[in-house]
Design a protein around this motif. Structure first.
Motif, PDB file in Angstrom:
ATOM      1  N   GLU A 459      -6.685 -30.991  17.832  1.00 48.89           N
ATOM      2  CA  GLU A 459      -7.660 -32.067  18.041  1.00 48.89           C
ATOM      3  C   GLU A 459      -7.197 -33.162  18.818  1.00 48.89           C
ATOM      4  OE1 GLU A 459      -9.841 -31.820  13.669  1.00 48.89           O
ATOM      5  OE2 GLU A 459      -8.435 -33.257  13.789  1.00 48.89           O
ATOM      6  N   ALA A 460      -5.783 -33.114  18.826  1.00 47.83           N
ATOM      7  CA  ALA A 460      -5.134 -34.351  19.684  1.00 47.83           C
ATOM      8  C   ALA A 460      -4.753 -33.861  21.092  1.00 47.83           C
ATOM      9  CB  ALA A 460      -3.798 -34.905  18.926  1.00 47.83           C
ATOM     10  N   GLY A 461      -5.171 -32.570  21.385  1.00 45.67           N
ATOM     11  CA  GLY A 461      -5.115 -32.050  22.739  1.00 45.67           C
ATOM     12  C   GLY A 461      -3.925 -31.343  23.005  1.00 45.67           C
ATOM     13  N   ALA A 462      -3.102 -30.853  22.025  1.00 38.73           N
ATOM     14  CA  ALA A 462      -1.950 -29.974  22.286  1.00 38.73           C
ATOM     15  C   ALA A 462      -2.366 -28.781  23.212  1.00 38.73           C
ATOM     16  CB  ALA A 462      -1.319 -29.175  21.133  1.00 38.73           C
ATOM     17  N   HIS A 463      -1.409 -28.395  24.126  1.00 39.83           N
ATOM     18  CA  HIS A 463      -1.514 -27.212  24.991  1.00 39.83           C
ATOM     19  C   HIS A 463      -1.128 -26.002  24.099  1.00 39.83           C
ATOM     20  CE1 HIS A 463      -0.476 -30.569  27.780  1.00 39.83           C
ATOM     21  NE2 HIS A 463      -1.896 -30.531  27.549  1.00 39.83           N
ATOM     22  N   GLY A 464      -0.544 -25.784  23.314  1.00 38.69           N
ATOM     23  CA  GLY A 464      -0.238 -24.901  22.494  1.00 38.69           C
ATOM     24  C   GLY A 464       0.330 -25.214  21.159  1.00 38.69           C
ATOM     25  N   ILE A 465       1.265 -24.192  20.655  1.00 39.85           N
ATOM     26  CA  ILE A 465       1.808 -24.692  19.283  1.00 39.85           C
ATOM     27  C   ILE A 465       3.118 -23.923  18.960  1.00 39.85           C
ATOM     28  CG2 ILE A 465       0.464 -23.058  17.880  1.00 39.85           C
ATOM     29  CD1 ILE A 465       0.253 -25.424  16.019  1.00 39.85           C
ATOM     30  N   ILE A 466       3.922 -24.204  18.333  1.00 37.31           N
ATOM     31  CA  ILE A 466       5.155 -23.435  18.061  1.00 37.31           C
ATOM     32  C   ILE A 466       5.274 -23.748  16.507  1.00 37.31           C
ATOM     33  CG2 ILE A 466       7.370 -22.754  18.316  1.00 37.31           C
ATOM     34  CD1 ILE A 466       7.340 -23.905  21.194  1.00 37.31           C
ATOM     35  N   LEU A 467       4.991 -22.583  15.688  1.00 40.18           N
ATOM     36  CA  LEU A 467       5.179 -22.572  14.290  1.00 40.18           C
ATOM     37  C   LEU A 467       6.846 -22.565  13.878  1.00 40.18           C
ATOM     38  CD1 LEU A 467       2.155 -20.443  13.218  1.00 40.18           C
ATOM     39  CD2 LEU A 467       2.306 -22.979  13.488  1.00 40.18           C
ATOM     40  N   SER A 468       7.071 -23.417  13.216  1.00 38.37           N
ATOM     41  CA  SER A 468       8.753 -23.574  12.898  1.00 38.37           C
ATOM     42  C   SER A 468       9.098 -23.595  11.569  1.00 38.37           C
ATOM     43  CB  SER A 468       9.251 -24.727  13.808  1.00 38.37           C
ATOM     44  OG  SER A 468       8.624 -24.774  15.264  1.00 38.37           O
ATOM     45  N   ARG A 469      10.331 -23.356  11.268  1.00 34.27           N
ATOM     46  CA  ARG A 469      11.368 -23.187  12.031  1.00 34.27           C
ATOM     47  C   ARG A 469      11.527 -21.636  12.183  1.00 34.27           C
ATOM     48  NH1 ARG A 469      16.419 -26.168   8.980  1.00 34.27           N
ATOM     49  NH2 ARG A 469      15.592 -24.515   7.794  1.00 34.27           N
ATOM     50  N   LYS A 470      11.465 -21.063  11.236  1.00 40.33           N
ATOM     51  CA  LYS A 470      11.549 -19.653  11.289  1.00 40.33           C
ATOM     52  C   LYS A 470      10.610 -18.773  10.337  1.00 40.33           C
ATOM     53  CE  LYS A 470      15.946 -19.014   8.492  1.00 40.33           C
ATOM     54  NZ  LYS A 470      16.390 -20.420   7.891  1.00 40.33           N
ATOM     55  N   TYR A 471      10.170 -17.283  10.951  1.00 38.95           N
ATOM     56  CA  TYR A 471       9.287 -16.673  10.114  1.00 38.95           C
ATOM     57  C   TYR A 471      10.023 -16.334   8.782  1.00 38.95           C
ATOM     58  CZ  TYR A 471       6.687 -12.397   8.816  1.00 38.95           C
ATOM     59  OH  TYR A 471       5.917 -11.640   7.985  1.00 38.95           O
ATOM     60  N   SER A 472      11.359 -16.154   8.654  1.00 43.85           N
ATOM     61  CA  SER A 472      11.969 -15.600   7.383  1.00 43.85           C
ATOM     62  C   SER A 472      12.157 -16.820   6.237  1.00 43.85           C
ATOM     63  CB  SER A 472      13.519 -15.095   7.843  1.00 43.85           C
ATOM     64  OG  SER A 472      14.151 -16.508   8.255  1.00 43.85           O
ATOM     65  N   GLU A 473      11.573 -18.015   6.436  1.00 48.97           N
ATOM     66  CA  GLU A 473      11.499 -19.120   5.663  1.00 48.97           C
ATOM     67  C   GLU A 473       9.892 -19.346   5.080  1.00 48.97           C
ATOM     68  OE1 GLU A 473      13.744 -22.393   6.852  1.00 48.97           O
ATOM     69  OE2 GLU A 473      12.043 -22.968   8.354  1.00 48.97           O
ATOM     70  N   MET A 474       9.079 -18.778   5.800  1.00 46.68           N
ATOM     71  CA  MET A 474       7.596 -18.966   5.731  1.00 46.68           C
ATOM     72  C   MET A 474       6.857 -18.308   4.459  1.00 46.68           C
ATOM     73  SD  MET A 474       6.591 -19.544   9.516  1.00 46.68           S
ATOM     74  CE  MET A 474       7.253 -20.292  10.826  1.00 46.68           C
ATOM     75  N   LYS A 475       6.201 -18.839   3.849  1.00 50.72           N
ATOM     76  CA  LYS A 475       5.487 -18.139   2.892  1.00 50.72           C
ATOM     77  C   LYS A 475       4.184 -17.675   3.505  1.00 50.72           C
ATOM     78  CE  LYS A 475       6.641 -20.791  -1.311  1.00 50.72           C
ATOM     79  NZ  LYS A 475       7.044 -21.979  -1.153  1.00 50.72           N
ATOM     80  N   LEU A 476       3.606 -16.449   3.041  1.00 52.29           N
ATOM     81  CA  LEU A 476       2.499 -16.046   3.977  1.00 52.29           C
ATOM     82  C   LEU A 476       1.401 -16.506   3.749  1.00 52.29           C
ATOM     83  CD1 LEU A 476       3.414 -12.225   3.553  1.00 52.29           C
ATOM     84  CD2 LEU A 476       3.964 -13.605   5.338  1.00 52.29           C
ATOM     85  N   GLU A 477       1.000 -17.089   2.701  1.00 50.80           N
ATOM     86  CA  GLU A 477      -0.329 -18.080   2.414  1.00 50.80           C
ATOM     87  C   GLU A 477      -0.233 -19.226   3.218  1.00 50.80           C
ATOM     88  OE1 GLU A 477      -1.027 -19.541  -1.314  1.00 50.80           O
ATOM     89  OE2 GLU A 477       0.959 -20.414  -1.892  1.00 50.80           O
ATOM     90  N   ASN A 478       0.675 -19.936   3.522  1.00 48.93           N
ATOM     91  CA  ASN A 478       1.027 -21.054   4.286  1.00 48.93           C
ATOM     92  C   ASN A 478       0.793 -20.816   5.804  1.00 48.93           C
ATOM     93  OD1 ASN A 478       1.410 -22.579   2.145  1.00 48.93           O
ATOM     94  ND2 ASN A 478       3.663 -22.682   2.417  1.00 48.93           N
ATOM     95  N   LEU A 479       1.398 -19.572   6.071  1.00 48.29           N
ATOM     96  CA  LEU A 479       1.163 -19.103   7.680  1.00 48.29           C
ATOM     97  C   LEU A 479      -0.453 -18.678   7.747  1.00 48.29           C
ATOM     98  CD1 LEU A 479       2.379 -18.275  10.263  1.00 48.29           C
ATOM     99  CD2 LEU A 479       3.332 -16.127   9.302  1.00 48.29           C
ATOM    100  N   ARG A 480      -0.932 -18.089   6.968  1.00 46.12           N
ATOM    101  CA  ARG A 480      -2.476 -17.610   7.128  1.00 46.12           C
ATOM    102  C   ARG A 480      -3.208 -18.855   7.116  1.00 46.12           C
ATOM    103  NH1 ARG A 480      -1.384 -13.790   2.583  1.00 46.12           N
ATOM    104  NH2 ARG A 480      -1.005 -11.590   4.033  1.00 46.12           N
ATOM    105  N   ALA A 481      -2.858 -19.835   6.452  1.00 43.80           N
ATOM    106  CA  ALA A 481      -3.475 -21.268   6.457  1.00 43.80           C
ATOM    107  C   ALA A 481      -3.447 -21.671   7.810  1.00 43.80           C
ATOM    108  CB  ALA A 481      -2.953 -22.116   5.644  1.00 43.80           C
ATOM    109  N   ALA A 482      -2.286 -21.737   8.577  1.00 41.53           N
ATOM    110  CA  ALA A 482      -2.154 -22.377   9.953  1.00 41.53           C
ATOM    111  C   ALA A 482      -3.071 -21.355  10.756  1.00 41.53           C
ATOM    112  CB  ALA A 482      -0.456 -22.269   9.961  1.00 41.53           C
ATOM    113  N   GLY A 483      -3.146 -20.039  10.472  1.00 42.51           N
ATOM    114  CA  GLY A 483      -3.869 -19.136  11.181  1.00 42.51           C
ATOM    115  C   GLY A 483      -5.264 -19.422  11.211  1.00 42.51           C
ATOM    116  N   ARG A 484      -5.746 -19.963  10.224  1.00 37.20           N
ATOM    117  CA  ARG A 484      -7.231 -20.350  10.160  1.00 37.20           C
ATOM    118  C   ARG A 484      -7.395 -21.415  10.827  1.00 37.20           C
ATOM    119  NH1 ARG A 484      -6.706 -19.408   4.483  1.00 37.20           N
ATOM    120  NH2 ARG A 484      -6.417 -21.547   4.159  1.00 37.20           N
ATOM    121  N   ALA A 485      -6.502 -22.694  10.981  1.00 39.31           N
ATOM    122  CA  ALA A 485      -6.738 -23.794  11.752  1.00 39.31           C
ATOM    123  C   ALA A 485      -6.660 -23.065  13.157  1.00 39.31           C
ATOM    124  CB  ALA A 485      -5.601 -24.745  11.487  1.00 39.31           C
ATOM    125  N   ILE A 486      -5.721 -22.604  13.446  1.00 42.84           N
ATOM    126  CA  ILE A 486      -5.504 -22.050  14.930  1.00 42.84           C
ATOM    127  C   ILE A 486      -6.845 -21.156  15.555  1.00 42.84           C
ATOM    128  CG2 ILE A 486      -4.296 -20.181  16.394  1.00 42.84           C
ATOM    129  CD1 ILE A 486      -1.762 -20.799  14.600  1.00 42.84           C
TER     130      ILE A 486
END
Ligand SMILES: [Zn+2]
Length: 493
Positions: A459-486
């Protein structure tokens, strides 16, 4: 969940082509909005390279991998460190013997002019993360950026010949950016990655700051330590003299800062108060500030040289920088991260906007500076001052901050500020967090917090995004929620 059963490799590549209409090869997707994720070697080994790539595409439309190719740290490499829960994917086992290094293969011809010995990370014998991931990522229509950072083990061979020298003339276990061994190591790594592999770009990160900020304890890390302020090595002294900076007065100023911090730590506030006494040190020894600038120029010269080198070798490939989280807390560090100036040697900036862990981290920053520069204020006043000078809206009061985190509004404001700050071709790809470990009772990521932060970014006009810091610490439901917004933001773009 066993990812090996998730989807077969050729099927995944075919699915990527079918859904996105991208043929194998990168040209067709060059206009795509970068949706990046940081990921390390261990995830591909634990879960299977094609399985991971297909899952990332499926969960969040990832089209750019920021491969952790060089680090000795746990922030972007390895699994979760002991004491933090393992997420719901990957091997359910702690890698306590994590070592780190170059997770690809160092080619010795690029490191001839440095004492720092390039070391292949011994963690995964016989495995080269770029050689494994790059061709498969390209087949999935994903770009690959080498992501490397200034985090070493102290015992790396030859590192001692690149150490900073602190205020008291002692070697500090961190590299001096003005030391040719340091510069040539980073240039060697830049050249090695770009010449040895057809990667799509590079990102480098330095989570360090200058001597004045170190003396003030102006970060979310450790408390003020003026005694460790640097650098006073022969290369830095020479650079100072060239700039006409009075070295003797700089040293005297930092020694005065050390006495000031020691007396405040000992509960002895100067008669004029903390702030006036500090300001007196500055006006009597303005070289204190000049030394802070000198340190930053050493880092910026490194960025410029790496950028030049990268573009000599691969003019069309992107090179950008990770901008440390301290930027969100400390106005002192923030003043030194001038996005317009960065634009001259940056294709993109990953401005860190970790909102959940941002709460406890902001609280630590406030306590640190409340013990030094702002010791005349109450903790609440220091909190209010910080929010105001950092241009934030209504964030949590200090006592709630560690459990509340920072808001999506913080992400929105920081994104807007970055987009407004850069010039020319430089793109802003905010670093948005998913599940960075925090203390036991501190804010954790949730599907809603991930969703709201990603939404705010676009919404603020970012040209892209980098999900951080590393996949090996991310819970899948949170990653999926980020994906929904993307996905939602792609539809409204
Ligand atoms: Zn130095």
């Amino acid at each position: 969940m066993n990812r090996r059963e998730f989807i077969g490799s050729s099927a995944a590549a075919a699915a990527a082509t079918a859904v996105y209409g991208w043929p194998v090869g990168m040209e067709a997707q060059s206009a795509a909005r970068p949706i990046g994720i940081q990921i390390g070697a261990v995830s591909f080994l634990d879960e299977g390279t094609d399985n991971v790539l297909a899952a990332l595409r499926d969960m969040a439309d990832i089209n750019m991998l920021f491969l952790a190719t060089f680090t000795y740290g746990r922030g972007i490499g390895g699994r979760q460190p002991h004491g933090t829960p393992l997420p719901d994917h990957g091997k359910q086992e702690y890698d306590d013997n994590y070592h780190g290094g170059n997770f690809a293969t160092p080619h010795p011809q690029y490191y001839k002019n440095t004492s720092i010995v390039p070391e292949k990370a011994p963690d995964h014998p016989g495995y080269d993360v770029i050689a494994d991931v790059l061709p498969r990522a390209h087949a999935h229509g994903m770009k690959v950026i080498c992501w490397f950072e200034d985090v070493f083990r102290k015992d790396v061979a030859g590192l001692d010949k690149a150490f900073e020298i602190d205020l008291h003339g002692r070697p500090a276990a961190r590299v001096c950016y003005r030391n040719p061994n340091t510069l040539n190591f980073w240039l060697g790594l830049t050249e090695d990655y770009l010449r040895s592999y057809p990667v799509d770009g590079l990102m480098f990160g330095s989570e360090r700051q200058g001597p004045l900020n170190t003396a003030l304890g102006a970060s979310h890390g450790g408390a003020a330590t003026p005694a460790t302020a640097g650098c006073f090595c022969p290369y830095c002294l020479e650079a100072a003299r060239k700039e006409g900076i009075n070295v003797e007065r700089a040293t005297r100023g930092y020694l005065a800062l050390e006495r000031w911090v020691d007396s405040l730590k000992g509960g002895r506030k100067p008669a004029d108060g903390a702030f006036v006494t500090f300001w007196r040190i500055l006006v009597e020894q303005p070289e204190v500030l000049a030394w802070e600038r000198l340190w930053n120029e050493g880092l910026r010269d490194t960025y410029r040289a790496m950028y030049r080198k990268a573009h000599e070798i691969a003019p069309a490939k992107s090179m950008g920088w990770h901008i440390w989280h301290t930027n969100s807390f400390a106005p002192f560090y923030r003043a030194e991260q001038d996005y317009a100036a960065f634009s001259e040697y940056s294709d993109f900036l990953k401005v860190v906007m970790y909102h959940d862990s941002g709460g406890p981290r902001m609280a630590r920053y406030i306590r640190n500076v409340n013990a030094t520069l702002f010791a005349d204020l109450t903790l609440d006043q220091t909190t209010e001052l910080t929010y105001r000078v950092q241009q934030y809206g209504a964030e949590a009061p200090l006592d709630k901050l560690p459990t509340a985190g920072l808001s999506a509004d913080y992400v929105r404001r920081e994104t807007r500020r970055a987009v407004a700050g850069v010039t020319g071709k430089t793109r802003v790809w905010p670093g948005i967090e998913i599940d960075i470990p925090t203390g036991e009772h501190e804010k954790k990521s949730t599907p809603d917090s991930a969703y709201q932060a990603v939404k705010a970014t676009f919404e603020a006009g970012a040209h892209g995004i980098i999900l951080s810091r590393k996949y090996s610490e991310m819970k899948l439901e949170n990653l999926r929620a980020a994906g929904r917004a993307i996905r939602e933001s792609a539809r409204t773009a």
